[in-house]
Design a protein around this motif. Structure first.
Motif, PDB file in Angstrom:
ATOM      1  N   TRP A  96      75.545  22.375 -36.916  1.00 17.50           N
ATOM      2  CA  TRP A  96      76.300  21.962 -38.146  1.00 17.50           C
ATOM      3  C   TRP A  96      77.421  20.711 -37.365  1.00 17.50           C
ATOM      4  O   TRP A  96      77.694  19.958 -38.240  1.00 17.50           O
ATOM      5  CB  TRP A  96      77.228  23.163 -38.329  1.00 17.50           C
ATOM      6  N   SER A  99      75.130  17.493 -37.377  1.00 21.58           N
ATOM      7  CA  SER A  99      74.977  17.086 -38.767  1.00 21.58           C
ATOM      8  C   SER A  99      75.746  16.678 -39.684  1.00 21.58           C
ATOM      9  O   SER A  99      75.575  16.440 -40.969  1.00 21.58           O
ATOM     10  CB  SER A  99      73.612  18.001 -39.155  1.00 21.58           C
ATOM     11  N   CYS A 100      77.090  16.660 -39.227  1.00 21.45           N
ATOM     12  CA  CYS A 100      78.247  16.419 -40.039  1.00 21.45           C
ATOM     13  C   CYS A 100      78.354  17.434 -41.189  1.00 21.45           C
ATOM     14  O   CYS A 100      78.801  17.205 -42.358  1.00 21.45           O
ATOM     15  CB  CYS A 100      78.286  15.191 -40.551  1.00 21.45           C
ATOM     16  N   THR A 102      76.253  19.335 -42.643  1.00 22.00           N
ATOM     17  CA  THR A 102      75.111  19.369 -43.523  1.00 22.00           C
ATOM     18  C   THR A 102      74.042  20.335 -43.417  1.00 22.00           C
ATOM     19  O   THR A 102      73.040  20.675 -44.422  1.00 22.00           O
ATOM     20  CB  THR A 102      74.343  18.003 -43.985  1.00 22.00           C
ATOM     21  N   ASP A 103      73.716  20.855 -41.920  1.00 22.98           N
ATOM     22  CA  ASP A 103      72.596  21.658 -41.662  1.00 22.98           C
ATOM     23  C   ASP A 103      73.428  22.624 -40.769  1.00 22.98           C
ATOM     24  O   ASP A 103      74.111  22.465 -40.171  1.00 22.98           O
ATOM     25  CB  ASP A 103      71.557  20.757 -41.011  1.00 22.98           C
TER      26      ASP A 103
END
Length: 118
Positions: A96, A99-100, A102-103
């Motif tokens: 997290w 991936s900024c 996004t995931d």
């Protein structure tokens, strides 16, 4: 206000005075729209002087805040540590972070499965 800001403000005011004098001269000899344009242009450096003074006030306030929070035993330092700790506690997982937001890792409890249904 430091020396460079004072010099810049003096230059702004001199420019504004020159533009205002040109506007008066244009009003006497040129079309009225030219005088209006020059009068409006003479206000721009005045706005810049106000901006310089506001920036100076903000720099002084920031220096005071940093002076108060300088030591490790000061309340400002504890508040900064609390903010960082709260941000770290709200993070989910390593993916997290990388991936900024996004995931998520496969074992992350906050992972929302993606559906292929539209």
């Amino acid at each position: 206000m430091n020396r460079s800001a004072g010099l810049l403000s003096a230059l702004y005011l001199a420019t504004s005075t020159g533009l205002a004098w040109t506007a008066v001269h244009a009003l006497r000899h040129d079309p009225p729209w030219a005088a209006c344009l020059l009068a409006a242009a003479s206000l721009v450096p005045v706005i810049a002087v106000v901006r310089e003074s506001v920036l100076g006030d903000q720099r002084r306030a920031l220096a005071e805040m940093l002076g108060r929070a300088a030591g490790p035993d000061r309340p400002g330092a504890r508040a900064a540590d609390d903010v960082v700790r709260a941000e770290l506690d709200t993070a989910c997982c390593e993916r997290w972070w990388t991936s900024c937001g996004t995931d998520h890792d496969s074992a992350c409890p906050r992972r929302v499965p993606r559906s292929s249904a539209a």
